[in-house]
Write a protein that holds these residues in place. Structure first.
Motif, PDB file in Angstrom:
ATOM      1  N   ARG A 160      11.214 -33.754 -38.351  1.00 45.93           N
ATOM      2  CA  ARG A 160      10.625 -33.414 -39.340  1.00 45.93           C
ATOM      3  C   ARG A 160      11.698 -32.656 -40.338  1.00 45.93           C
ATOM      4  N   ARG A 161      10.933 -32.087 -41.549  1.00 43.29           N
ATOM      5  CA  ARG A 161      11.577 -31.962 -42.550  1.00 43.29           C
ATOM      6  C   ARG A 161      10.227 -30.336 -42.828  1.00 43.29           C
ATOM      7  N   ILE A 162      10.520 -29.060 -42.977  1.00 42.37           N
ATOM      8  CA  ILE A 162       9.580 -28.398 -43.906  1.00 42.37           C
ATOM      9  C   ILE A 162      10.087 -27.765 -44.881  1.00 42.37           C
ATOM     10  N   PRO A 163       9.426 -27.721 -45.850  1.00 41.01           N
ATOM     11  CA  PRO A 163      10.107 -27.590 -47.202  1.00 41.01           C
ATOM     12  C   PRO A 163       8.921 -26.248 -47.509  1.00 41.01           C
ATOM     13  N   LEU A 164      10.024 -25.256 -48.634  1.00 45.11           N
ATOM     14  CA  LEU A 164       9.014 -23.598 -48.297  1.00 45.11           C
ATOM     15  C   LEU A 164       9.288 -23.819 -50.349  1.00 45.11           C
ATOM     16  N   SER A 165       8.468 -23.319 -50.779  1.00 47.91           N
ATOM     17  CA  SER A 165       8.700 -23.565 -52.164  1.00 47.91           C
ATOM     18  C   SER A 165       9.905 -21.642 -52.506  1.00 47.91           C
ATOM     19  N   TRP A 166      10.431 -21.445 -53.804  1.00 48.01           N
ATOM     20  CA  TRP A 166      11.389 -20.506 -54.205  1.00 48.01           C
ATOM     21  C   TRP A 166       9.538 -19.852 -54.301  1.00 48.01           C
ATOM     22  N   GLU A 167       8.534 -19.874 -55.004  1.00 52.40           N
ATOM     23  CA  GLU A 167       7.483 -18.886 -54.908  1.00 52.40           C
ATOM     24  C   GLU A 167       7.475 -17.999 -54.220  1.00 52.40           C
ATOM     25  N   PHE A 177       9.891 -17.327 -43.207  1.00 55.10           N
ATOM     26  CA  PHE A 177      11.329 -17.702 -41.782  1.00 55.10           C
ATOM     27  C   PHE A 177      10.788 -17.651 -40.527  1.00 55.10           C
ATOM     28  N   ALA A 178       9.172 -16.806 -40.565  1.00 60.20           N
ATOM     29  CA  ALA A 178       9.021 -16.562 -38.937  1.00 60.20           C
ATOM     30  C   ALA A 178       8.288 -17.589 -38.689  1.00 60.20           C
ATOM     31  N   ASP A 179       7.575 -18.089 -39.241  1.00 61.24           N
ATOM     32  CA  ASP A 179       6.758 -19.193 -38.991  1.00 61.24           C
ATOM     33  C   ASP A 179       7.438 -20.662 -38.567  1.00 61.24           C
ATOM     34  N   ILE A 180       9.332 -21.106 -39.450  1.00 59.81           N
ATOM     35  CA  ILE A 180       9.309 -22.201 -38.918  1.00 59.81           C
ATOM     36  C   ILE A 180       9.665 -22.568 -37.939  1.00 59.81           C
ATOM     37  N   PRO A 181      10.721 -21.470 -37.234  1.00 61.04           N
ATOM     38  CA  PRO A 181      10.965 -21.295 -35.578  1.00 61.04           C
ATOM     39  C   PRO A 181       9.876 -21.657 -34.839  1.00 61.04           C
ATOM     40  N   ARG A 182       8.755 -21.340 -34.890  1.00 65.48           N
ATOM     41  CA  ARG A 182       8.139 -21.207 -34.152  1.00 65.48           C
ATOM     42  C   ARG A 182       7.494 -22.613 -34.272  1.00 65.48           C
ATOM     43  N   ARG A 183       6.994 -23.140 -35.375  1.00 65.44           N
ATOM     44  CA  ARG A 183       6.346 -24.671 -35.064  1.00 65.44           C
ATOM     45  C   ARG A 183       6.974 -25.609 -35.242  1.00 65.44           C
ATOM     46  N   HIS A 351      23.900 -33.324 -27.500  1.00 64.82           N
ATOM     47  CA  HIS A 351      22.662 -32.741 -28.810  1.00 64.82           C
ATOM     48  C   HIS A 351      21.061 -33.161 -27.704  1.00 64.82           C
ATOM     49  N   GLU A 352      21.291 -32.585 -26.909  1.00 65.31           N
ATOM     50  CA  GLU A 352      20.528 -33.226 -25.845  1.00 65.31           C
ATOM     51  C   GLU A 352      19.111 -31.834 -25.584  1.00 65.31           C
ATOM     52  N   SER A 353      19.356 -30.977 -27.284  1.00 66.16           N
ATOM     53  CA  SER A 353      18.439 -29.372 -27.780  1.00 66.16           C
ATOM     54  C   SER A 353      18.449 -30.049 -29.145  1.00 66.16           C
ATOM     55  N   PRO A 354      17.153 -29.353 -29.335  1.00 65.66           N
ATOM     56  CA  PRO A 354      16.782 -29.791 -31.229  1.00 65.66           C
ATOM     57  C   PRO A 354      17.710 -29.101 -31.925  1.00 65.66           C
ATOM     58  N   GLU A 355      18.136 -29.567 -33.197  1.00 66.67           N
ATOM     59  CA  GLU A 355      19.211 -29.135 -34.128  1.00 66.67           C
ATOM     60  C   GLU A 355      18.865 -28.950 -35.423  1.00 66.67           C
ATOM     61  N   LEU A 356      18.554 -27.672 -35.621  1.00 61.48           N
ATOM     62  CA  LEU A 356      18.220 -27.248 -36.877  1.00 61.48           C
ATOM     63  C   LEU A 356      19.220 -27.642 -37.782  1.00 61.48           C
ATOM     64  N   PHE A 357      18.472 -27.828 -39.497  1.00 60.04           N
ATOM     65  CA  PHE A 357      19.305 -28.305 -40.449  1.00 60.04           C
ATOM     66  C   PHE A 357      19.214 -27.612 -41.911  1.00 60.04           C
ATOM     67  N   GLN A 358      19.575 -27.017 -42.785  1.00 61.65           N
ATOM     68  CA  GLN A 358      18.924 -26.460 -43.985  1.00 61.65           C
ATOM     69  C   GLN A 358      20.050 -27.113 -45.223  1.00 61.65           C
ATOM     70  N   VAL A 383      13.346 -25.193 -51.081  1.00 59.93           N
ATOM     71  CA  VAL A 383      14.384 -24.800 -49.847  1.00 59.93           C
ATOM     72  C   VAL A 383      14.051 -25.206 -48.911  1.00 59.93           C
ATOM     73  N   GLU A 384      14.255 -26.592 -47.971  1.00 60.10           N
ATOM     74  CA  GLU A 384      14.018 -27.109 -47.739  1.00 60.10           C
ATOM     75  C   GLU A 384      14.629 -26.758 -45.915  1.00 60.10           C
ATOM     76  N   TRP A 385      13.975 -27.451 -44.515  1.00 59.72           N
ATOM     77  CA  TRP A 385      14.871 -26.952 -43.585  1.00 59.72           C
ATOM     78  C   TRP A 385      14.408 -28.825 -42.975  1.00 59.72           C
ATOM     79  N   LYS A 386      15.324 -29.494 -42.168  1.00 66.25           N
ATOM     80  CA  LYS A 386      15.054 -30.065 -41.194  1.00 66.25           C
ATOM     81  C   LYS A 386      15.503 -30.240 -39.435  1.00 66.25           C
ATOM     82  N   LEU A 387      14.487 -30.573 -38.729  1.00 68.25           N
ATOM     83  CA  LEU A 387      14.668 -30.809 -37.326  1.00 68.25           C
ATOM     84  C   LEU A 387      15.118 -32.028 -36.799  1.00 68.25           C
TER      85      LEU A 387
END
Length: 410
Positions: A160-167, A177-183, A351-358, A383-387
């Motif tokens: 999944r990708r999670i994008p956040l705006s600069w604003e 940032f605090a909510d991204i790892p939990r989700r 790759h046996e655990s979730p991997e985070l990318f930005q 700004v975009e993250w991917k798991l």
């Protein structure tokens, strides 16, 4: 004084240090945070550990609303070293949330490891364990018949990708940032649990290709004439399940020894399941067979609850979601997966655990100078993250499982 990075953030404290990793998330097209070799080197580096603590402390201050820390954080993010450290902080949190959610599938399924995305085969041999034949003088030894079985599956990539705006990042003082790892961590664990459930349950009840009279693992008269059809979860129903599991034999007709079992129920059956397993005694008719001839007997037996010592309970909340027909009444008994696995969940080696990318920023500042990754991409400032998470699985030996729809009917 030595400070442990795992003590800095509460959400990080549930993980082991060796499970975290550091890899640049800002080079190339986005880099994984899970390179094992580099992780081992960094864990042995005292200076790296010290800097990681400082990065985690600064991040914690930002999350807690310290405006000065937020300014220091923005400035620090323009240095490549701090980008690496902050990437590790995020990765540790994702793995912490991933590991803190309840893990249920490994109580029933065997954990496997596969090398690539091609289909893998699991072979079994049945037979050759029958009682030895007597051999007469100069007589011929009889050959044993072996029956081989094959199970096949392939792992697939999920994410999944999670994008956040600069604003958003500016307005929230980086609280986003605090909510991204939990989700993302919760999404990875929930996805595993739902997939495991779909292996043995369908929208119409227990998977009929696996649980049926032919496999002799469905509690019904079609399996054994003395059994009721799909009894509900009660003392006698669980006894029937143990009877069905205990009457399974191999191709030679020899018994299969199952010492421990796992009872899997939906939330609607948690109370009766716990009542059964937590009871100290079982009161039954003197005949103790559960047959109709015992129904009117007045003499009773009081026995210690032997099922409590042989049964582990798993409450699976995904059952009524996957099984929309009997999801609140169907229940299952599985043999210990370490001895006789009914299914396998496989993960890609390395790759046996979730991997985070930005996503790497693709903008260049006029006049030169480093780019803050939180400035986002050139087109939209996003700004975009991917798991990414990779797994697969399959059902295996039907002799290791028993099911009842819990409807008291065929």
């Amino acid at each position: 004084m030595t400070v442990n990075v795992l003590d800095v953030l509460p959400e990080v404290a549930t993980m082991r240090a060796q499970d975290a990793s550091v890899e640049s998330i800002y080079g190339g097209e986005g880099r994984s945070l899970s390179a094992a070799a580099r992780r081992r080197r960094q864990q042995e580096n005292a200076a790296y550990q010290r800097h990681l603590v400082e990065a985690a402390q600064l991040y914690a201050q930002v999350i807690n609303g310290n405006r000065r820390a937020a300014l220091d954080f923005q400035e620090a993010m323009t240095t490549s070293d701090f980008q690496l450290l902050f990437g590790d902080v995020l990765d540790r949190q994702i793995l912490a949330h991933y590991q803190s959610m309840p893990v249920q599938w490994d109580s029933v399924a065997r954990r496997g490891r596969v090398r690539d995305f091609r289909s893998v085969k699991r072979y079994t041999l049945d037979g050759g364990e029958a009682i030895l034949d007597e051999v007469k003088q100069q007589g011929e030894y009889k050959a044993a018949k072996l029956t081989d079985g094959k199970y096949e599956y392939a792992v697939t990539k999920r994410g999944r990708r999670i994008p956040l705006s600069w604003e958003t990042l500016i307005n929230d003082d980086l609280d986003a940032f605090a909510d991204i790892p939990r989700r993302l961590g919760n999404a990875a664990r929930r996805s595993e649990e739902r997939f495991w459930t779909t292996l043995y349950a369908t929208a119409t009840g227990p998977a009929s290709a696996f649980f049926n009279a032919g496999n002799r693992n469905l509690i019904a008269q079609a399996t054994y004439a003395s059994l009721p059809d799909n009894p509900d979860l009660a003392v006698d129903g669980l006894q029937y399940a143990f009877e069905v599991l205990g009457r399974q034999v191999d191709t030679d007709g020899a018994p299969i020894y199952v010492e421990g079992a796992v009872l899997v129920v939906p939330p609607a059956l948690e109370v009766p399941a716990r009542n059964i397993l937590n009871a100290t005694e079982i009161v039954t008719a003197a005949g103790s067979s559960g047959s109709a001839s015992d129904a009117g007997r007045t003499d009773q037996l009081r026995v210690a609850n032997w099922m409590a010592n042989r049964t582990r309970l798993v409450v699976n909340p995904w059952l009524p979601i996957v099984d929309t027909t009997t999801g609140n009444t169907a229940w299952y008994l599985f043999a210990n997966p370490g001895v006789a696995p009914a299914m396998e969940m496989g993960f890609l080696i390395g790759h046996e655990s979730p991997e985070l990318f930005q996503k790497t920023p693709n903008a260049v500042r006029v006049g030169g100078g480093p780019i803050d990754p939180t400035d986002g991409d050139f087109e939209t400032d996003s700004v975009e993250w991917k798991l990414r998470h990779v797994w697969g699985g399959t059902l295996m030996d039907p002799k290791s499982a028993v099911a009842s729809k819990g409807t008291n009917s065929a």
